[in-house]
Design an enzyme around this catalytic site. Structure first.
Site, mmCIF file in Angstrom:
data_model
loop_
_atom_site.group_PDB
_atom_site.id
_atom_site.type_symbol
_atom_site.label_atom_id
_atom_site.label_comp_id
_atom_site.label_asym_id
_atom_site.label_seq_id
_atom_site.Cartn_x
_atom_site.Cartn_y
_atom_site.Cartn_z
ATOM 1 N N ILE A 65 -1.110 -12.069 5.661
ATOM 2 C CA ILE A 65 -2.054 -11.297 5.172
ATOM 3 C C ILE A 65 -2.287 -9.800 5.636
ATOM 4 C CG2 ILE A 65 -4.578 -11.220 4.425
ATOM 5 C CD1 ILE A 65 -4.809 -14.133 5.099
ATOM 6 N N PRO A 66 -1.046 -9.147 5.232
ATOM 7 C CA PRO A 66 -1.459 -7.650 5.620
ATOM 8 C C PRO A 66 -2.606 -7.024 5.046
ATOM 9 C CG PRO A 66 0.915 -8.074 4.446
ATOM 10 C CD PRO A 66 0.031 -9.656 4.606
ATOM 11 N N HIS A 67 -3.229 -6.183 5.775
ATOM 12 C CA HIS A 67 -4.449 -5.554 5.360
ATOM 13 C C HIS A 67 -4.845 -4.335 6.056
ATOM 14 C CE1 HIS A 67 -5.633 -8.089 8.855
ATOM 15 N NE2 HIS A 67 -6.425 -7.116 9.121
ATOM 16 N N GLY A 68 -5.758 -3.389 5.495
ATOM 17 C CA GLY A 68 -5.982 -2.144 6.073
ATOM 18 C C GLY A 68 -7.233 -1.619 5.330
#
Length: 154
Positions: A65-68
């Site tokens: 779950i790449p996030h930013g």
């Protein structure tokens, strides 16, 4: 209300090609930039890369779950990709990743960002959902899986 209301049907990719973690992040950033006019692909990619330097967003069982958070974004944005081939993502369990859910939030999102992350993780940890995601035929089927509550799917 759909479980992941910040995921739109056109932001579901059933067969993303990538050779490694960095390329997965680049492809996700490129796809997100196509859906988010005014946001720079490079800025999205750098945001994702910075987050990965803190620790892998690979949560296990082949899922990341790449996030930013991004300035210039005014609402939560989700994008789901099933990878054509699993890639090493330095996941917590050491397993390669073949399902990636990108979550971008406005810079000032605060708790909303964390709540959305928790919701994505909860959906992806539902019993059997990962197998159903891997078996889904196309983007429409994937979208339905991710936006129905368990009661609707039954």
């Amino acid at each position: 209300m759909p479980l992941l209301e910040f995921l739109k049907p056109e932001a579901v990719l059933p067969a993303l090609r990538a050779q490694g973690k960095k390329q997965v992040l680049q492809e996700l950033a490129a796809q997100a930039a196509r859906h988010l006019p005014g946001l720079d692909e490079r800025e999205i990619f750098e945001t994702l890369l910075q987050r990965e330097r803190l620790g892998s967003t690979g949560i296990g069982e082949g899922v990341a779950i790449p996030h930013g958070k991004l300035s210039g974004l005014d609402t939560l944005f989700g994008l789901m990709a099933r990878l054509e081939r699993p890639v090493d993502f330095e996941a917590l369990d050491g397993q390669p990743v073949d399902i990636a859910f990108l979550l971008l939030a406005p810079e000032g999102a605060g708790a909303d960002h964390l709540k959305a992350l928790a919701r994505v993780a909860r959906v992806l940890r539902e019993p059997g959902i990962i197998d159903r995601i891997r078996a889904a035929r196309d983007a429409d089927a994937l979208y339905a899986l991710l936006t129905q509550s368990p009661a609707q799917a039954a």
